[in-house]
Design an enzyme around this catalytic site. Structure first.
Site, PDB file in Angstrom:
ATOM      1  CG  ASP A 161      -2.047   1.002   1.109  1.00 47.64           C
ATOM      2  OD1 ASP A 161      -3.201   0.571   0.950  1.00 47.64           O
ATOM      3  OD2 ASP A 161      -1.770   2.228   1.167  1.00 47.64           O
ATOM      4  CB  ILE A 162       0.807   4.313  -2.081  1.00 46.22           C
ATOM      5  CG1 ILE A 162       1.905   5.213  -2.599  1.00 46.22           C
ATOM      6  CG2 ILE A 162      -0.460   5.087  -1.739  1.00 46.22           C
ATOM      7  CD1 ILE A 162       1.596   5.861  -3.940  1.00 46.22           C
TER       8      ILE A 162
ATOM      9  CG  ASN B 215     -12.141  -0.545   3.926  1.00 47.70           C
ATOM     10  OD1 ASN B 215     -12.552  -0.950   5.013  1.00 47.70           O
ATOM     11  ND2 ASN B 215     -10.956   0.042   3.792  1.00 47.70           N
TER      12      ASN B 215
ATOM     13  CD  GLU C  56      -9.839   6.407   0.693  1.00 46.94           C
ATOM     14  OE1 GLU C  56      -8.716   6.234   0.174  1.00 46.94           O
ATOM     15  OE2 GLU C  56     -10.008   6.991   1.779  1.00 46.94           O
ATOM     16  CB  VAL C  57      -9.265   2.027  -5.025  1.00 48.87           C
ATOM     17  CG1 VAL C  57      -8.907   1.583  -6.442  1.00 48.87           C
ATOM     18  CG2 VAL C  57      -8.256   3.061  -4.510  1.00 48.87           C
TER      19      VAL C  57
ATOM     20  CG  HIS D 208      -8.676  -2.712  -2.579  1.00 52.35           C
ATOM     21  ND1 HIS D 208      -9.593  -2.021  -3.339  1.00 52.35           N
ATOM     22  CD2 HIS D 208      -8.576  -2.041  -1.409  1.00 52.35           C
ATOM     23  CE1 HIS D 208     -10.017  -0.968  -2.665  1.00 52.35           C
ATOM     24  NE2 HIS D 208      -9.420  -0.957  -1.464  1.00 52.35           N
TER      25      HIS D 208
ATOM     26  CG  HIS E  50      -6.708  -2.782   3.015  1.00 52.47           C
ATOM     27  ND1 HIS E  50      -6.025  -1.598   2.834  1.00 52.47           N
ATOM     28  CD2 HIS E  50      -7.938  -2.581   2.479  1.00 52.47           C
ATOM     29  CE1 HIS E  50      -6.811  -0.721   2.226  1.00 52.47           C
ATOM     30  NE2 HIS E  50      -7.979  -1.292   1.998  1.00 52.47           N
TER      31      HIS E  50
HETATM   32  P1  5GP Z   1      -9.784   1.536   0.323  1.00 48.71           P
HETATM   33  O1  5GP Z   1     -10.028   2.741   1.180  1.00 48.71           O
HETATM   34  O2  5GP Z   1     -10.392   1.668  -1.029  1.00 48.71           O
HETATM   35  O3  5GP Z   1     -10.121   0.236   1.010  1.00 48.71           O
HETATM   36  O4  5GP Z   1      -8.209   1.445   0.158  1.00 48.71           O
HETATM   37  C1  5GP Z   1      -7.504   1.986  -0.908  1.00 48.71           C
HETATM   38  C2  5GP Z   1      -6.046   1.870  -0.577  1.00 48.71           C
HETATM   39  O5  5GP Z   1      -5.304   2.069  -1.755  1.00 48.71           O
HETATM   40  C3  5GP Z   1      -5.548   2.899   0.436  1.00 48.71           C
HETATM   41  O6  5GP Z   1      -5.016   2.237   1.577  1.00 48.71           O
HETATM   42  C4  5GP Z   1      -4.491   3.693  -0.337  1.00 48.71           C
HETATM   43  O7  5GP Z   1      -3.389   4.038   0.458  1.00 48.71           O
HETATM   44  C5  5GP Z   1      -4.120   2.733  -1.447  1.00 48.71           C
HETATM   45  N1  5GP Z   1      -3.684   3.380  -2.680  1.00 48.71           N
HETATM   46  C6  5GP Z   1      -4.307   4.403  -3.311  1.00 48.71           C
HETATM   47  N2  5GP Z   1      -3.627   4.730  -4.433  1.00 48.71           N
HETATM   48  C7  5GP Z   1      -2.565   3.874  -4.499  1.00 48.71           C
HETATM   49  C8  5GP Z   1      -1.510   3.729  -5.430  1.00 48.71           C
HETATM   50  O8  5GP Z   1      -1.399   4.434  -6.425  1.00 48.71           O
HETATM   51  N3  5GP Z   1      -0.594   2.757  -5.174  1.00 48.71           N
HETATM   52  C9  5GP Z   1      -0.689   1.947  -4.070  1.00 48.71           C
HETATM   53  N4  5GP Z   1       0.272   1.024  -3.919  1.00 48.71           N
HETATM   54  N5  5GP Z   1      -1.682   2.067  -3.173  1.00 48.71           N
HETATM   55  C10 5GP Z   1      -2.613   3.023  -3.379  1.00 48.71           C
END
Ligand code: 5GP
Length: 120
Positions: free
Chosen positions: A33-34, A91, A99-100, A104, A106
């Protein structure tokens, strides 16, 4: 919700933006994760175009679902969290804080992670 092929993880899958890869097979990709929230924080995604866990469990083929969860276990082992324990988070949708819009999970570990859901 229709799948958006311009989401950030679709771009990672197409190699348009880089990632720090942990594992890849025919059906899955795992990368760090970034913005890590724990000492170990890795994301596992299917290569198929699925918006969320809702979409994946309803529409993915059994081989994709099997490969995905096998990969989750394999990656947890690879990043060294299985002995001390870890947490898988998926999530999902607005209330889940997704968010994405590409499925995915985690994999988080490397320290005690505290309560599962923070109290408001
Ligand atoms: P969500 O909130 O959708 O469950 O998690 C999205 C995750 O994607 C976040 O933890 C965020 O840090 C990670 N993320 C967003 N953009 C990028 C990216 O460009 N590269 C990587 N490696 N992780 C990302």
């Amino acid at each position: 919700m229709a799948y958006d092929p311009d989401n950030i993880f679709a771009k990672i899958l197409r190699g348009e933006i880089p990632c720090n890869k942990v594992h890849e097979d025919d059906y899955t990709l795992a990368f760090h994760d970034i913005g890590p929230q724990a000492p170990v924080h890795v994301l596992v995604i299917p290569k198929g175009a699925y918006v969320s866990m809702n979409d994946f469990t309803a529409n993915a083929r059994d081989v994709e679902i099997g490969a995905f969860f096998r990969a989750v276990g394999k990656v947890a082992e690879m990043v060294g969290v299985t002995e001390d324990g870890w947490r898988m988070i998926a999530n999902t949708g607005a209330n889940g804080g997704q968010e994405v819009p590409h499925l995915h999970v985690h994999i988080c570990g490397g320290r005690k992670l505290g309560r599962m859901i923070p109290q408001q």
